[in-house]
Design a protein around this motif. Structure first.
Motif, PDB file in Angstrom:
ATOM      1  N   GLY A   1     -16.409  79.862   1.239  1.00 20.10           N
ATOM      2  CA  GLY A   1     -17.182  80.934   0.614  1.00 20.10           C
ATOM      3  C   GLY A   1     -16.851  81.216  -0.831  1.00 20.10           C
ATOM      4  N   TYR A   2     -16.050  80.386  -1.467  1.00 18.67           N
ATOM      5  CA  TYR A   2     -15.717  80.595  -2.874  1.00 18.67           C
ATOM      6  C   TYR A   2     -16.790  80.000  -3.791  1.00 18.67           C
ATOM      7  N   ASP A   3     -16.850  80.540  -4.997  1.00 17.99           N
ATOM      8  CA  ASP A   3     -17.712  80.001  -6.050  1.00 17.99           C
ATOM      9  C   ASP A   3     -16.919  78.905  -6.744  1.00 17.99           C
ATOM     10  N   VAL A   4     -17.132  77.670  -6.346  1.00 20.46           N
ATOM     11  CA  VAL A   4     -16.289  76.558  -6.785  1.00 20.46           C
ATOM     12  C   VAL A   4     -16.938  75.803  -7.941  1.00 20.46           C
TER      13      VAL A   4
ATOM     14  N   SER B   1     -22.599  66.141  -3.566  1.00 20.69           N
ATOM     15  CA  SER B   1     -22.585  66.230  -2.098  1.00 20.69           C
ATOM     16  C   SER B   1     -22.162  67.611  -1.628  1.00 20.69           C
ATOM     17  N   ILE B   2     -21.166  68.171  -2.299  1.00 21.86           N
ATOM     18  CA  ILE B   2     -20.651  69.485  -1.905  1.00 21.86           C
ATOM     19  C   ILE B   2     -21.591  70.596  -2.362  1.00 21.86           C
ATOM     20  N   GLY B   3     -22.280  70.360  -3.472  1.00 21.37           N
ATOM     21  CA  GLY B   3     -23.166  71.380  -4.026  1.00 21.37           C
ATOM     22  C   GLY B   3     -22.467  72.291  -5.003  1.00 21.37           C
ATOM     23  N   ILE B   4     -21.639  71.713  -5.881  1.00 18.23           N
ATOM     24  CA  ILE B   4     -20.940  72.499  -6.897  1.00 18.23           C
ATOM     25  C   ILE B   4     -21.156  71.842  -8.252  1.00 18.23           C
TER      26      ILE B   4
END
Length: 370
Positions: A33-36, A68-71
């Motif tokens: 749930g972090y903003d990475v 892939s992770i969406g960051i």
């Protein structure tokens, strides 16, 4: 002791190297749930060695992982900082006949300094990496503890960071082992899941070490001698050899000696001579005491006369020892058992059970300090 992670919904910057460990660190934080935000650091400008695989492959893997992770992925170039604060020291130490550990300086001067500064610009209080270790809060201080996977524990390489740097550090892999990390990467379909672990010089990679070093430092060939001064060969330059080394000495077929292997036991800098002895267990390879300087304590200084354990190289088993301060920034370390191949320029790192207390640079070795 619980591996620290901050409250959710905060922004966290992850150093993405293009390897599996940093990939999974970012993946875990994103899922929590972090903003990475991922950051790929380029810290070396290739100047020779045509055909050598550069950071281009790694940055491509980093981009693929972050997509892939969406960051988001940011790329930064700290090559000038690396050259000034890590590589210049690396060359100075080799020039002086010592054997440095650039990975330790990389962490203090680049990953938890330059990257941490960049993280602040992105609005993050924290920098996460793929190191195998744990950050534990004790009162108002951050403490560095061994990883769950003791075979991969990397606290040794973090002994020189400051308390302020440790306060910003997060280690999401601290409670995992390597097989778990690879399994998680494969399940998440990350391109790095089966990527080989990186080796070689920090941020520079695998090289023909002699050719690489020769490009920056002139070689000064000399004689290989026994402790009594008998000449048994010639060396290519003292900087190419380290204490305890067996391979690459080119000694053989001597009339007065049997086929017992030769090992480097010392370097005579004044006469440019490499000193060698025969036999893995030769007493000349063992020292009971060392003097360490440039001390760094992660949380609080160890007490004079304290019995601790220490490592003088990565992956070494803990060695019981007693410390005595010589000055505020220098101490002697006396081991319960003589240690093989203590090497000037390397770090001695101290532990109190699972906690890494800090360390110092090995400046002198002694047979006995009594």
């Amino acid at each position: 002791m619980t591996n620290f992670l901050p409250d959710k919904n905060q922004r966290i910057v992850v150093g993405i190297s293009g390897g599996v460990d940093s990939s999974v660190a970012a993946y875990l934080l994103k899922n929590a749930g972090y903003d990475v935000h991922g950051v790929f650091m380029k810290n070396w400008e290739e100047t020779f060695s045509p055909g050598y695989c550069t950071a281009e492959d790694d940055v491509c893997d980093a981009k693929d992982v972050c997509e892939s992770i969406g960051i988001p992925l940011h790329t930064v170039n700290f090559s000038k900082e690396y050259e000034a604060r890590v590589f210049s020291h690396f060359l100075t130490e080799y020039r002086a006949g010592r054997t440095p550990n650039p990975d330790v300086l990389c962490n203090r001067e680049i990953k938890f300094s330059e990257l941490a500064h960049f993280a602040k610009q992105l609005g993050s209080r924290y920098v996460a990496t793929g190191h195998y270790c744990r950050r534990v809060n004790i009162g108002h201080d951050a403490a560095l503890f061994r990883a769950y996977d003791t075979n991969k524990d990397q606290t040794y390489f973090l002994n020189a960071i400051t308390q302020q740097q440790l306060q910003m550090a997060l280690f999401p892999l601290g409670d995992m082992d390597k097989p778990q990390v690879r399994k998680m990467a494969a399940a998440a379909d990350l391109i790095t899941s089966d990527k080989k672990d990186s080796t070689g010089i920090c941020f520079i990679g695998e090289r023909n070490f002699k050719a690489f070093l020769r490009h920056y430092l002139p070689a000064q060939p000399g004689l290989i001698v026994t402790p009594s001064g008998e000449i048994v060969g010639e060396h290519d330059g003292l900087m190419y050899y380290t204490i305890g080394q067996r391979q690459g000495l080119g000694i053989g077929g001597l009339a007065n000696y049997d086929d017992t292997p030769w090992f480097v036991s010392d370097k005579n800098l004044e006469n440019n001579q490499l000193v060698v002895v025969q036999g893995t267990e030769n007493p000349a390879l063992y020292k009971s005491c060392l003097i360490a300087g440039q001390l760094n304590w992660l949380r609080k200084p160890a007490v004079d006369g304290m019995t601790l354990t220490a490592k003088t190289r990565y992956r070494q088993d803990d060695q019981p020892c007693t410390i005595r301060y010589l000055t505020n920034d220098k101490l002697s370390v006396r081991f319960d058992t003589p240690q093989r191949a203590l090497t000037l320029g390397q770090y001695v790192v101290f532990y109190d059970q699972a906690e890494c207390l800090g360390g110092g640079v090995i400046e002198e070795t002694l047979v006995d300090d009594k």
